[in-house]
Scaffold this active site. Structure first.
Site, PDB file in Angstrom:
ATOM      1  N   ARG A 123      14.601   6.983   0.880  1.00  0.00           N
ATOM      2  CA  ARG A 123      15.140   5.659   1.236  1.00  0.00           C
ATOM      3  C   ARG A 123      15.625   4.908  -0.007  1.00  0.00           C
ATOM      4  O   ARG A 123      15.468   3.693  -0.120  1.00  0.00           O
ATOM      5  CB  ARG A 123      14.098   4.811   1.974  1.00  0.00           C
ATOM      6  N   GLU A 125      11.260  -1.833   4.087  1.00  0.00           N
ATOM      7  CA  GLU A 125      12.462  -1.005   3.955  1.00  0.00           C
ATOM      8  C   GLU A 125      13.745  -1.855   3.939  1.00  0.00           C
ATOM      9  O   GLU A 125      14.637  -1.598   3.133  1.00  0.00           O
ATOM     10  CB  GLU A 125      12.485   0.014   5.108  1.00  0.00           C
ATOM     11  N   SER A 139      12.628   1.205  11.086  1.00  0.00           N
ATOM     12  CA  SER A 139      11.337   1.142  10.390  1.00  0.00           C
ATOM     13  C   SER A 139      11.347  -0.058   9.461  1.00  0.00           C
ATOM     14  O   SER A 139      12.257  -0.209   8.650  1.00  0.00           O
ATOM     15  CB  SER A 139      11.108   2.389   9.541  1.00  0.00           C
TER      16      SER A 139
HETATM   17  N1  EPU Z   1       2.136   6.714  14.464  1.00  0.00           N
HETATM   18  C1  EPU Z   1       1.086   6.071  15.071  1.00  0.00           C
HETATM   19  N2  EPU Z   1       1.305   4.862  15.652  1.00  0.00           N
HETATM   20  C2  EPU Z   1       2.529   4.278  15.652  1.00  0.00           C
HETATM   21  C3  EPU Z   1       3.602   4.931  15.018  1.00  0.00           C
HETATM   22  C4  EPU Z   1       3.381   6.157  14.418  1.00  0.00           C
HETATM   23  O1  EPU Z   1      -0.039   6.570  15.087  1.00  0.00           O
HETATM   24  O2  EPU Z   1       2.656   3.184  16.212  1.00  0.00           O
HETATM   25  C5  EPU Z   1       1.935   8.051  13.886  1.00  0.00           C
HETATM   26  C6  EPU Z   1       2.617   9.099  14.750  1.00  0.00           C
HETATM   27  O3  EPU Z   1       1.790   9.545  15.778  1.00  0.00           O
HETATM   28  C7  EPU Z   1       2.909  10.196  13.758  1.00  0.00           C
HETATM   29  C8  EPU Z   1       3.127   9.443  12.462  1.00  0.00           C
HETATM   30  O4  EPU Z   1       2.579   8.140  12.633  1.00  0.00           O
HETATM   31  O5  EPU Z   1       1.789  11.047  13.604  1.00  0.00           O
HETATM   32  C9  EPU Z   1       4.601   9.367  12.069  1.00  0.00           C
HETATM   33  O6  EPU Z   1       5.345   8.738  13.128  1.00  0.00           O
HETATM   34  P1  EPU Z   1       6.873   9.137  13.461  1.00  0.00           P
HETATM   35  O7  EPU Z   1       7.004  10.611  13.590  1.00  0.00           O
HETATM   36  O8  EPU Z   1       7.313   8.297  14.594  1.00  0.00           O
HETATM   37  O9  EPU Z   1       7.693   8.786  12.171  1.00  0.00           O
HETATM   38  P2  EPU Z   1       7.556   7.585  11.134  1.00  0.00           P
HETATM   39  O10 EPU Z   1       6.930   8.106   9.884  1.00  0.00           O
HETATM   40  O11 EPU Z   1       6.882   6.455  11.814  1.00  0.00           O
HETATM   41  C10 EPU Z   1       9.869   8.100  10.006  1.00  0.00           C
HETATM   42  C11 EPU Z   1      11.060   7.307   9.553  1.00  0.00           C
HETATM   43  C12 EPU Z   1      11.970   6.986  10.734  1.00  0.00           C
HETATM   44  C13 EPU Z   1      12.427   8.298  11.349  1.00  0.00           C
HETATM   45  C14 EPU Z   1      11.186   9.090  11.775  1.00  0.00           C
HETATM   46  C15 EPU Z   1      11.533  10.466  12.261  1.00  0.00           C
HETATM   47  C16 EPU Z   1      10.410   6.024   7.600  1.00  0.00           C
HETATM   48  C17 EPU Z   1      10.051   4.685   7.069  1.00  0.00           C
HETATM   49  N3  EPU Z   1      10.636   6.085   8.910  1.00  0.00           N
HETATM   50  O12 EPU Z   1       9.096   7.252  10.873  1.00  0.00           O
HETATM   51  O13 EPU Z   1      13.125   6.319  10.221  1.00  0.00           O
HETATM   52  O14 EPU Z   1      13.261   8.088  12.472  1.00  0.00           O
HETATM   53  O15 EPU Z   1      10.294   9.284  10.638  1.00  0.00           O
HETATM   54  O16 EPU Z   1      11.956  11.257  11.179  1.00  0.00           O
HETATM   55  O17 EPU Z   1      10.483   6.987   6.828  1.00  0.00           O
HETATM   56  C18 EPU Z   1      14.055   4.175   9.784  1.00  0.00           C
HETATM   57  O18 EPU Z   1      13.971   4.462   8.589  1.00  0.00           O
HETATM   58  O19 EPU Z   1      14.523   3.086  10.183  1.00  0.00           O
HETATM   59  C19 EPU Z   1      13.553   5.128  10.761  1.00  0.00           C
HETATM   60  C20 EPU Z   1      13.495   4.851  12.066  1.00  0.00           C
END
Ligand code: EPU
Length: 340
Positions: A166, A336, A240
């Site tokens: 990012r 972010e 995010s």
């Molecule tokens: N999780 C929870 N509770 C929540 C949300 C997430 O327990 O409310 C847990 C999920 O179960 C999972 C882990 O956290 O085990 C990661 O969640 P997720 O796969 O949804 O991805 P993220 O890390 O929350 C990142 C990016 C997103 C991108 C997704 C998919 C960042 C800051 N965010 O989210 O990017 O779409 O992975 O690759 O790196 C963005 O940057 O705007 C964005 C949406």
């Protein structure tokens, strides 16, 4: 060149959080010519500048007392093949998802994991947007940028862009004068799906698709995003809100001893990336609100405008979340979006 500057311009419809703010001056930019005119104008060149794409990664906390340069250049083309990769170029103002769809409609793979990300093509390299195991840097060839300091149009390759999680040169002082005009992507001529992200691999399997095409993967990514993330056309948000924090292996182990369910991913340099959404969720914030700013009930990493939120409401909510996560886990969450 005389440029049509507008004044006291409303920005609520130009940021996906739909926060109320106004720009003292506003210019719609379709290419280098307008930027050149701004640079050469003694009054305009002295103003603080804000380069705006789709406004999907911005948090307006106040009016902007300067000139907003709204990047609106359009056009996309397939340039041809180079070293087993198909080069495609798009102007900065093209809508990102429409561009991804356009590549997929031609059978070109490579961008499908980045389907449905809000914003414009020109914004993608700024924060090296990424999702479902693909980052902009993985499919990036080069970009051209107008240098507001020198008036040159420069070509930058991936190395010059200094991509990181990012992050890129454009978020640092050395890149502040550079305005992205167009971006060229290098897509694999010999495509294989990138299903390293477990949730995506599972979804493709569940859909019963044995050998998915790029468009199949794109549709699957869209379905996952629609399930978990709010559509900015319906609920104001900036995706995010926090980056996933990176901590040392030792800190991660200490946390795991106390919280065995902690979601973490080892990084190539030995550090560990924690899931900020999980940390926020565990602090009980999912679905909660402070005034008109709330935490999205299906994904705790996304803050939303419940209707009439101001930037100050969102900041107050973000600070409260940061304080709770720091108190419980000793981890600092970094926002972010860019705060204005
Ligand atoms: N999780 C929870 N509770 C929540 C949300 C997430 O327990 O409310 C847990 C999920 O179960 C999972 C882990 O956290 O085990 C990661 O969640 P997720 O796969 O949804 O991805 P993220 O890390 O929350 C990142 C990016 C997103 C991108 C997704 C998919 C960042 C800051 N965010 O989210 O990017 O779409 O992975 O690759 O790196 C963005 O940057 O705007 C964005 C949406």
């Amino acid at each position: 060149m005389q440029v049509p500057i507008l004044h006291d311009f409303p920005l609520a419809s130009l940021n996906t959080f739909r926060l109320p703010a106004r720009a003292r001056h506003y210019l719609r930019v379709s290419g280098a010519a307008e930027l050149d005119a701004v640079r050469r104008d003694p009054a305009l060149s002295r103003l603080p500048r804000l380069v705006l794409g789709g406004g999907s990664n911005m948090l307006f906390t106040r009016d902007f007392d300067g000139i907003v340069l709204h990047m609106a250049g359009l056009g996309k083309e397939v340039l041809g093949e180079e070293d087993g990769r198909i080069l495609v170029r798009a102007q900065a103002g093209e809508n990102w998802h429409a561009f991804v769809q356009w590549t997929l409609a031609q059978g070109l793979g490579g961008l499908e994991n980045l389907s449905l990300i809000p914003g414009t093509v020109g914004a993608a390299p700024i924060q090296n947007v990424g999702a479902y195991g693909t980052e902009t840097k993985d499919v990036f060839h080069s970009l051209t940028a107008y240098d507001m300091a020198s008036g040159e149009v420069r070509t930058l390759d991936a190395q010059a862009c200094r991509f990181a999680y990012r992050d890129s040169i454009f978020k640092h002082p050395e890149g502040r004068e550079l305005v992205v005009l167009d971006v060229t992507f290098a897509l694999p001529a010999d495509w294989t799906p990138n299903l390293r992200y477990a949730e995506l691999a599972r979804a493709v399997e569940e859909a019963g698709i044995a050998s998915p095409t790029p468009a199949d993967v794109g549709r699957t990514v869209e379905a996952i995003r629609r399930r978990k993330l709010p559509d900015p056309a319906e609920i104001g948000n900036a995706g995010s809100f926090f980056k996933n924090p990176v901590v040392s292996r030792a800190q991660c182990e200490r946390l795991l001893a106390q919280y065995p369910a902690l979601v973490h991913h080892a990084q190539p340099d030995g550090s560990e990336k924690l899931a900020a959404g999980w940390l926020i969720d565990q602090c009980g914030w999912k679905g909660r609100a402070l005034g008109a700013a709330g935490v999205y009930p299906k994904q705790a990493l996304v803050l939303v405008n419940l209707g009439q939120a101001t930037g100050a409401d969102v900041v107050r909510l973000a600070r409260a979340i940061q304080a709770d996560v720091a108190a419980k886990y000793g981890v600092a969450l970094e926002p972010e979006p860019v705060f204005i």
